[in-house]
Design an enzyme around this catalytic site. Structure first.
Site, mmCIF file in Angstrom:
data_model
loop_
_atom_site.group_PDB
_atom_site.id
_atom_site.type_symbol
_atom_site.label_atom_id
_atom_site.label_comp_id
_atom_site.label_asym_id
_atom_site.label_seq_id
_atom_site.Cartn_x
_atom_site.Cartn_y
_atom_site.Cartn_z
ATOM 1 N N ASN A 106 1.106 -28.154 -13.119
ATOM 2 C CA ASN A 106 1.647 -29.483 -13.369
ATOM 3 C C ASN A 106 2.498 -29.474 -14.635
ATOM 4 O O ASN A 106 2.087 -28.936 -15.669
ATOM 5 C CB ASN A 106 0.512 -30.510 -13.483
ATOM 6 N N GLY A 143 -7.696 -32.603 -5.969
ATOM 7 C CA GLY A 143 -7.054 -32.602 -4.666
ATOM 8 C C GLY A 143 -5.731 -33.330 -4.646
ATOM 9 O O GLY A 143 -5.093 -33.420 -3.587
ATOM 10 N N ASP A 162 -8.296 -34.276 -17.537
ATOM 11 C CA ASP A 162 -7.095 -35.018 -17.925
ATOM 12 C C ASP A 162 -7.343 -36.516 -17.730
ATOM 13 O O ASP A 162 -6.462 -37.284 -17.340
ATOM 14 C CB ASP A 162 -5.885 -34.560 -17.116
#
Length: 385
Positions: free
Chosen positions: A220, A250, A276
């Site tokens: 990411n 997911g 996160d």
């Protein structure tokens, strides 16, 4: 409860092996021993449990919880609220994370972290300063107006902050920081993580050689693996000295991609679970603000109005269940990804992420179905009947 007690009746995972018909003996704020159930020392009260007893989870990226974001309220009360919100999900030690903000907010967060350390706030392990020295090209939900290169003053401030905190991790992008600054930070004890970067494989490898040891939320906000350029994601997997956080909800990473990364990861660095997490954890909130922008909670994700992912609506026990049940990891490894490996990544494995004589009495009681039933931090019960 006595300062010295023994937890009995559950299967005990010490971070490496399982113990049956055993007792976990706690003395004050540390683990004393794992003994056969019939060998509890005379005079030590036995506390009957069942299910599983495992080392407390260590989360190195937690932006908020309990309705609070550190960015909005950089004070000790917020740190206490965030730590308390994550304890029912098994997290007994965490790095509260400040997302890219102004120098004044950053300084306030560091001051609050120093005070929380002095006050011994349960669960508070230190800070993760995610930015502002990132790449605008991979900014994610970070405010581009606040992203900037690292200066001499910034470097000095980070080194000074490390002296006030048990652990300080900072996420930087090679586009905004010079390699010699990474070396200086690492020598001062700052854990340097690479993230929010469009850097190439060679540069990422050079920054690992300079002293970076972690990669922030793998796949990411970073350059991806390509056929001719492996990018930061490829460097994270191929470089043995790098640990890498991953958000196992997911949504942020497809399970097949996670499997490929886990199979390919070169050690001794490991892939570790991070949440996160944002302010929503432990609440029924449907939206909140970050740097003046509204983030919406829907369908298990948190997004800006334009659809950009903004952190995660994830707790650590859910991440453990996901990598065990969906990705297919053995429970032992799923637990290590939430405890031992993150402790290793930040230099705390001597006291966190495992049970041995002298390690922290940070304990999670789980049902066989992996629901959190009880939590102890430093030998004190903070969740459960």
């Amino acid at each position: 409860m006595s300062d010295r007690f023994a937890l009995t009746g559950a299967r005990i995972f010490d971070g490496a092996d399982w113990h049956n018909d055993a007792a976990l003996v706690v003395n004050g704020d540390v683990v004393e021993a794992i003994l056969p159930a019939g060998a509890i020392p005379s005079g030590v009260p036995a506390v009957e449990t069942d299910g599983l007893l495992v080392p407390g989870f260590v989360d190195i990226q937690v932006n908020g919880g309990g309705g609070v974001m550190l960015n909005d309220h950089p004070d000790v009360a917020s740190l206490e609220t965030i730590c308390r919100a994550h304890a029912p999900f098994g997290t007994t030690a965490l790095l509260v994370t400040l997302i890219t903000d102004t120098p004044a907010i950053t300084a306030a967060a560091v001051a609050a972290g120093a005070e929380a350390t002095r006050e011994k706030v349960p669960g508070f392990l230190g800070l993760h300063l995610e930015g502002p020295h990132l790449s605008i090209a991979r900014k994610g939900a970070h405010d581009p107006a606040l992203i900037r290169p690292m200066t001499d003053a910034d470097q000095a401030a980070l080194i000074a902050a490390r002296r006030e905190l048990p652990v300080l991790l900072t996420t930087i992008a090679p586009e905004s920081v010079q390699p010699d600054r990474v070396t200086a930070l690492a020598k001062a004890g700052v854990v340097v993580s690479l993230g929010h970067s469009d850097t190439d494989y060679a540069t990422a490898s050079a920054f690992a050689a300079a002293g970076a040891t972690v990669v922030t939320h793998l796949f990411n906000a970073m350059s991806q693996i390509g056929n001719r350029e492996p990018g930061l994601a490829g460097a994270a997997i191929d470089t043995g000295g790098l640990y890498a956080g991953i958000i196992a909800d997911g949504i942020h990473v497809h399970p097949a991609t996670m499997i490929l990364a886990l199979r390919g990861k070169q050690g001794p660095g490991k892939i570790v679970l991070v949440t996160d997490a944002m302010a929503t954890i432990g609440t029924n909130m449907t939206s909140f603000t970050l740097n003046g922008r509204t983030i919406y909670r829907k369908g298990g994700s948190l997004r800006l109005a334009d659809g950009t992912l903004a952190g995660a609506d994830l707790d650590m026990i859910s991440a453990v269940r996901y990598v065990h049940r969906v990705v297919g990891l053995d429970l032992d490894e799923a637990l290590r990804m939430a405890s031992l490996y993150p402790a290793e990544a930040i230099g705390q494995a001597h006291r966190l992420g495992r049970f041995a004589n002298g390690t922290a009495a940070d304990i999670v009681g789980l049902s066989e179905g992996l629901d959190v039933r009880s939590v102890w931090i430093g030998g004190e019960k903070v969740f459960g009947a």
